[in-house]
Design an enzyme around this catalytic site. Sequence first.
Site, PDB file in Angstrom:
ATOM      1  N   HIS A 136       1.077  -1.327   0.080  1.00  0.00           N
ATOM      2  CA  HIS A 136       0.139   0.082  -0.297  1.00  0.00           C
ATOM      3  C   HIS A 136       0.945   1.079  -0.112  1.00  0.00           C
ATOM      4  O   HIS A 136       1.445   1.508   1.101  1.00  0.00           O
ATOM      5  CB  HIS A 136      -1.099   0.202   1.309  1.00  0.00           C
ATOM      6  N   HIS A 138       1.708   5.380  -1.848  1.00  0.00           N
ATOM      7  CA  HIS A 138       1.387   6.496  -2.730  1.00  0.00           C
ATOM      8  C   HIS A 138       2.785   7.088  -3.177  1.00  0.00           C
ATOM      9  O   HIS A 138       3.417   7.736  -2.396  1.00  0.00           O
ATOM     10  CB  HIS A 138       0.608   7.503  -1.649  1.00  0.00           C
ATOM     11  N   PHE A 139       2.853   7.052  -4.337  1.00  0.00           N
ATOM     12  CA  PHE A 139       4.065   7.522  -5.003  1.00  0.00           C
ATOM     13  C   PHE A 139       3.792   9.172  -5.217  1.00  0.00           C
ATOM     14  O   PHE A 139       4.686   9.580  -5.616  1.00  0.00           O
ATOM     15  CB  PHE A 139       4.403   6.990  -6.464  1.00  0.00           C
ATOM     16  N   ARG A 140       2.576   9.369  -5.610  1.00  0.00           N
ATOM     17  CA  ARG A 140       2.304  10.865  -6.220  1.00  0.00           C
ATOM     18  C   ARG A 140       2.673  10.684  -7.626  1.00  0.00           C
ATOM     19  O   ARG A 140       2.982   9.848  -8.380  1.00  0.00           O
ATOM     20  CB  ARG A 140       2.741  11.835  -5.174  1.00  0.00           C
ATOM     21  N   ASN A 164      -4.798   7.685  -6.199  1.00  0.00           N
ATOM     22  CA  ASN A 164      -5.350   8.911  -5.913  1.00  0.00           C
ATOM     23  C   ASN A 164      -4.868  10.173  -6.370  1.00  0.00           C
ATOM     24  O   ASN A 164      -4.507  10.870  -5.419  1.00  0.00           O
ATOM     25  CB  ASN A 164      -5.903   8.911  -4.514  1.00  0.00           C
ATOM     26  N   LYS A 222      -9.300   0.054  -6.521  1.00  0.00           N
ATOM     27  CA  LYS A 222      -9.432   0.596  -4.998  1.00  0.00           C
ATOM     28  C   LYS A 222     -10.636   1.242  -4.786  1.00  0.00           C
ATOM     29  O   LYS A 222     -10.921   2.184  -5.694  1.00  0.00           O
ATOM     30  CB  LYS A 222      -8.156   1.579  -5.019  1.00  0.00           C
ATOM     31  N   HIS A 259     -10.649   1.235   1.245  1.00  0.00           N
ATOM     32  CA  HIS A 259     -10.749   2.364   2.440  1.00  0.00           C
ATOM     33  C   HIS A 259     -11.819   2.052   3.067  1.00  0.00           C
ATOM     34  O   HIS A 259     -13.036   2.655   2.668  1.00  0.00           O
ATOM     35  CB  HIS A 259     -10.415   3.511   1.541  1.00  0.00           C
ATOM     36  N   HIS A 297      -5.222  -0.450   5.564  1.00  0.00           N
ATOM     37  CA  HIS A 297      -4.592   0.142   6.685  1.00  0.00           C
ATOM     38  C   HIS A 297      -5.686   0.029   7.835  1.00  0.00           C
ATOM     39  O   HIS A 297      -6.425   0.825   8.342  1.00  0.00           O
ATOM     40  CB  HIS A 297      -4.465   1.490   6.375  1.00  0.00           C
ATOM     41  N   ASP A 370       1.312   2.661   3.574  1.00  0.00           N
ATOM     42  CA  ASP A 370       0.454   3.914   3.433  1.00  0.00           C
ATOM     43  C   ASP A 370       1.485   5.046   3.233  1.00  0.00           C
ATOM     44  O   ASP A 370       0.970   6.298   3.855  1.00  0.00           O
ATOM     45  CB  ASP A 370      -0.755   3.858   4.187  1.00  0.00           C
TER      46      ASP A 370
HETATM   47  O1  DOR Z   1      -3.243   9.496   5.602  1.00  0.00           O
HETATM   48  C1  DOR Z   1      -3.842   9.133   4.173  1.00  0.00           C
HETATM   49  N1  DOR Z   1      -3.127   9.680   3.601  1.00  0.00           N
HETATM   50  N2  DOR Z   1      -4.660   8.134   4.409  1.00  0.00           N
HETATM   51  C2  DOR Z   1      -5.052   8.005   2.863  1.00  0.00           C
HETATM   52  O2  DOR Z   1      -6.133   7.292   2.882  1.00  0.00           O
HETATM   53  C3  DOR Z   1      -4.573   8.494   1.837  1.00  0.00           C
HETATM   54  C4  DOR Z   1      -3.416   9.311   2.053  1.00  0.00           C
HETATM   55  C5  DOR Z   1      -2.987  10.250   0.974  1.00  0.00           C
HETATM   56  O3  DOR Z   1      -3.051  10.021  -0.062  1.00  0.00           O
HETATM   57  O4  DOR Z   1      -2.500  11.372   1.366  1.00  0.00           O
HETATM   58 ZN    ZN Z   2      -3.255   4.862   1.353  1.00  0.00          ZN
END
Ligand code: DOR
Ligand code: ZN
Length: 466
Positions: A136, A138-140, A164, A222, A259, A297, A370
Amino acid sequence: MAETSSLLRNHTGYRIAGSNPALSAIYIKTPRTAGRFCLCCKISGTLYPTGMTVSQEQISDESRVTSYENRGSLLDTRYSRLAPARNTLRSSAHTHGQTFSTRPTPQLRYTMPPEKFRQGDAMTDTLTIARPDDWHLHFRDGDLLAETVPATANVFGRAIVMPNLTPPVNTVAQADEYRQRILAQVPAGVTFEPLMVLYLTDTTPVEEVERAAKSDFVHAFKLYPAGATTNSDSGVTDPGKITHLYAAMEKHDVPLLVHGEVTDADIDIFDREKVFIDRYLNDIRRQFPGLRIVFEHVTTSEGVHFVREASELTAATVTPQHLLMNRNDLLVGGVRPHNYCLPILKRRQHQESIQQAVLEGHGRFFLGTDSAPHARNKKEAACGCAGCYSARAALPLYASFLEQHNALDKLEGFASHFGADFYRLPRHTDTVTLVRKPWSVPEVIDAAGEAMVPFYAGQQLPWSLG
Ligand code: DOR
Ligand code: ZN
């Protein structure tokens, strides 16, 4: 049980605080009478499984713990192999660390690992495990990838890449382009495979599920309930209304990553996960028994219970923050924006349920950081963003937690085996090595010209990457 109780009750300086049926355990902790406590007091408890006969020897073993150093909520336990075996648990000296005047919140120590690790811990200076994966992440996008991709790829062999972005990654074609941007940032000589995920919306066509199943780089969908978290505005408005998509995922064997929080304004933020399970997830699980579901998470005992009770096709990811922290770490002594994430940190009992699942080596609870970077000014703000950037420190953090609980033997399954098995991908055959060498997490990281404060910034961890 009676035997255990009387043995512990005779234990000098400590008392039995009661048994906790949820954890099937008996729990001893320090008295709660003193006025000021060092935060290091938090780990003076020990959990013994119900029915386990606790021998004098095992208690003596605990007496070898001679000092605790405060590392926020992560504590570095030092063992003295020379300390005489005394049948008492001793609290640590209050010579360091932050103090606060409220009742202490003792953090549990669990004593369930095999004897060989109890012996081995103090002498283990390196730890080599199969290369881990992050299930899990997030690379951005854009310039930030130059920071986030190497940070993960230098340690992990694969990562489930959350979709996302703005706009979100809705289609296989978009995932393909995003994947190329990620691969372009993998350092030379490093092998890393991004496992792409598509973002479900109210209007995702069933054909997209079919396309995802056919592609060899999209590994899941997701489900973000609309409004639940960062960039979730175009998420699903009613998770009960996309059953045709769940059916398609079940048919094509594409996992659903959830989520698990409702977003109704009248539901307390601390109850959102439990209500999501009651309102949606139990039904989804029942109606689509062949669907693989990852409870992302997990933050509550109800979430842990849901996964434990469900079939082999249900798993959960566990973040460092939900394993190491509870809501006191967010709110006591001032608001800590860098510990703010979603789902929000819960009370200690929930944290303990998650810890329990990991410490027993439950095969359906696996590593998912995460890791979710936000610029410092977006975190330290009147309306701060949710997310902890943990990519660089994650593996040492998990290792330090497990060692603190005499359970380093559980690291490899949690980090390197269980997730791969669940996703039906091969386990890695190469390895990573952790070294018992103190390492300080940077105070701040410059990423794409912006300052970012990583999770556990400035704190020293007992383990580092070799
Ligand atoms: O804390 C979080 N940050 N929870 C998430 O579900 C998304 C993530 C984010 O993309 O910033
Ligand atoms: Zn996440």
